[in-house]
Motif scaffolding. Sequence first.
Motif, PDB file in Angstrom:
ATOM      1  N   VAL A  56       9.607  -1.221   4.849  1.00  0.00           N
ATOM      2  CA  VAL A  56       9.962  -2.681   4.546  1.00  0.00           C
ATOM      3  C   VAL A  56      10.603  -2.472   3.121  1.00  0.00           C
ATOM      4  N   ALA A  57      10.055  -1.524   2.378  1.00  0.00           N
ATOM      5  CA  ALA A  57      10.631  -1.473   1.068  1.00  0.00           C
ATOM      6  C   ALA A  57      11.850  -0.536   0.871  1.00  0.00           C
ATOM      7  N   GLY A  58      12.238   0.118   2.186  1.00  0.00           N
ATOM      8  CA  GLY A  58      13.462   0.709   2.191  1.00  0.00           C
ATOM      9  C   GLY A  58      13.301   2.288   1.850  1.00  0.00           C
ATOM     10  N   ASP A  59      12.150   2.835   1.290  1.00  0.00           N
ATOM     11  CA  ASP A  59      11.864   4.008   0.995  1.00  0.00           C
ATOM     12  C   ASP A  59      11.725   5.243   2.054  1.00  0.00           C
ATOM     13  N   VAL A  60      11.569   4.607   3.486  1.00  0.00           N
ATOM     14  CA  VAL A  60      11.551   5.306   4.658  1.00  0.00           C
ATOM     15  C   VAL A  60      12.609   4.836   5.477  1.00  0.00           C
ATOM     16  N   PRO A  61      13.530   5.643   6.070  1.00  0.00           N
ATOM     17  CA  PRO A  61      14.514   4.699   6.773  1.00  0.00           C
ATOM     18  C   PRO A  61      14.054   4.195   8.201  1.00  0.00           C
ATOM     19  N   MET A  70       0.921  -1.114   0.143  1.00  0.00           N
ATOM     20  CA  MET A  70      -0.021   0.160   0.063  1.00  0.00           C
ATOM     21  C   MET A  70       0.903   1.265  -0.024  1.00  0.00           C
ATOM     22  N   LYS A  71       0.718   2.167  -1.014  1.00  0.00           N
ATOM     23  CA  LYS A  71       1.794   3.239  -1.097  1.00  0.00           C
ATOM     24  C   LYS A  71       1.671   4.199   0.097  1.00  0.00           C
ATOM     25  N   ASP A  72       0.565   4.371   0.953  1.00  0.00           N
ATOM     26  CA  ASP A  72       0.418   5.258   1.823  1.00  0.00           C
ATOM     27  C   ASP A  72       0.905   4.653   3.320  1.00  0.00           C
ATOM     28  N   CYS A  73       1.163   3.407   3.343  1.00  0.00           N
ATOM     29  CA  CYS A  73       1.524   2.798   4.651  1.00  0.00           C
ATOM     30  C   CYS A  73       2.793   3.097   5.039  1.00  0.00           C
ATOM     31  N   LEU A  74       3.087   3.631   6.045  1.00  0.00           N
ATOM     32  CA  LEU A  74       4.546   3.773   6.696  1.00  0.00           C
ATOM     33  C   LEU A  74       5.177   2.665   6.758  1.00  0.00           C
ATOM     34  N   PHE A  75       4.942   1.528   7.306  1.00  0.00           N
ATOM     35  CA  PHE A  75       5.296   0.344   7.494  1.00  0.00           C
ATOM     36  C   PHE A  75       5.686  -0.426   6.205  1.00  0.00           C
ATOM     37  N   CYS A  76       4.914  -0.202   5.247  1.00  0.00           N
ATOM     38  CA  CYS A  76       5.229  -0.756   3.843  1.00  0.00           C
ATOM     39  C   CYS A  76       6.531   0.082   3.206  1.00  0.00           C
ATOM     40  N   LYS A  77       6.422   1.196   3.638  1.00  0.00           N
ATOM     41  CA  LYS A  77       7.709   2.155   3.045  1.00  0.00           C
ATOM     42  C   LYS A  77       8.934   1.830   3.952  1.00  0.00           C
ATOM     43  N   ARG A 114       6.420  -8.732   5.697  1.00  0.00           N
ATOM     44  CA  ARG A 114       6.588  -7.696   4.234  1.00  0.00           C
ATOM     45  C   ARG A 114       5.357  -7.662   3.561  1.00  0.00           C
ATOM     46  N   ALA A 115       4.448  -8.273   3.609  1.00  0.00           N
ATOM     47  CA  ALA A 115       3.133  -8.111   2.749  1.00  0.00           C
ATOM     48  C   ALA A 115       2.170  -7.464   3.824  1.00  0.00           C
ATOM     49  N   GLY A 150       9.928 -13.320   5.422  1.00  0.00           N
ATOM     50  CA  GLY A 150       8.496 -12.894   5.333  1.00  0.00           C
ATOM     51  C   GLY A 150       8.345 -11.651   6.467  1.00  0.00           C
ATOM     52  N   THR A 151       9.458 -11.281   7.203  1.00  0.00           N
ATOM     53  CA  THR A 151       9.377 -10.134   8.192  1.00  0.00           C
ATOM     54  C   THR A 151      10.411  -9.294   8.131  1.00  0.00           C
ATOM     55  N   VAL A 152      10.128  -8.279   8.731  1.00  0.00           N
ATOM     56  CA  VAL A 152      11.222  -6.985   9.015  1.00  0.00           C
ATOM     57  C   VAL A 152      11.129  -6.523  10.383  1.00  0.00           C
ATOM     58  N   ALA A 153      12.131  -6.264  11.070  1.00  0.00           N
ATOM     59  CA  ALA A 153      11.663  -5.864  12.610  1.00  0.00           C
ATOM     60  C   ALA A 153      13.013  -4.793  12.535  1.00  0.00           C
ATOM     61  N   PHE A 154      12.117  -3.688  13.175  1.00  0.00           N
ATOM     62  CA  PHE A 154      12.951  -2.334  13.383  1.00  0.00           C
ATOM     63  C   PHE A 154      12.437  -1.910  14.660  1.00  0.00           C
TER      64      PHE A 154
END
Length: 113
Positions: free
Chosen positions: A10-15, A1-8, A44-45, A24-28
Motif C-alpha cells: 500500500v505504501a509503495g515500499d514493496v512492488p 505496521m512496519k512488518d506487514c507485507l500488505f502495508c508495504k 489502506r489502513a 480507502g483501498t488498494v487492489a493488486f
Amino acid sequence: MKDCLFCKIVAGDVPGDVVHVTEGTVAFRDLNAQAPTHVLVVPRAHYANAAELAAGDPAVLAELVTSAAAVAAAEGYPDDYRLVLNTGAEAGQSVFHTHLHVLAGRPLAWPPG
C-alpha cells in the motif's frame, strides 16, 4: 505496521501489480493466483482481519466489496466472480492484514471444497 507485507505494498515500499485504487483501498494481483483473475483488495489502513475491519471501519469494508466489483468488471467478469475473506490461520489467512480475494474465470480451483 512496519512488518506487514500488505502495508508495504500500500505504501509503495514493496512492488505490487496494482490494478485498482480508491481512497480507502488498494487492489493488486495475487502472486499465487488460483484463477485467471485473482486479485486481492486491501484496506489502506491496517486491520488484522475482516471482523476487526467491520468493527473499526465498516464503510471501508463496504468499499472493499465495491472495489472488488470494479476489479471483476474491469477484468471482464462483471457478473461472475467469487469473493473470499479468510479470518484466522485455521481458515487459511496467511497475511494478517484484511484482504478480500477476487477470483474469476476458469479454472476456478480455490478455495478447496
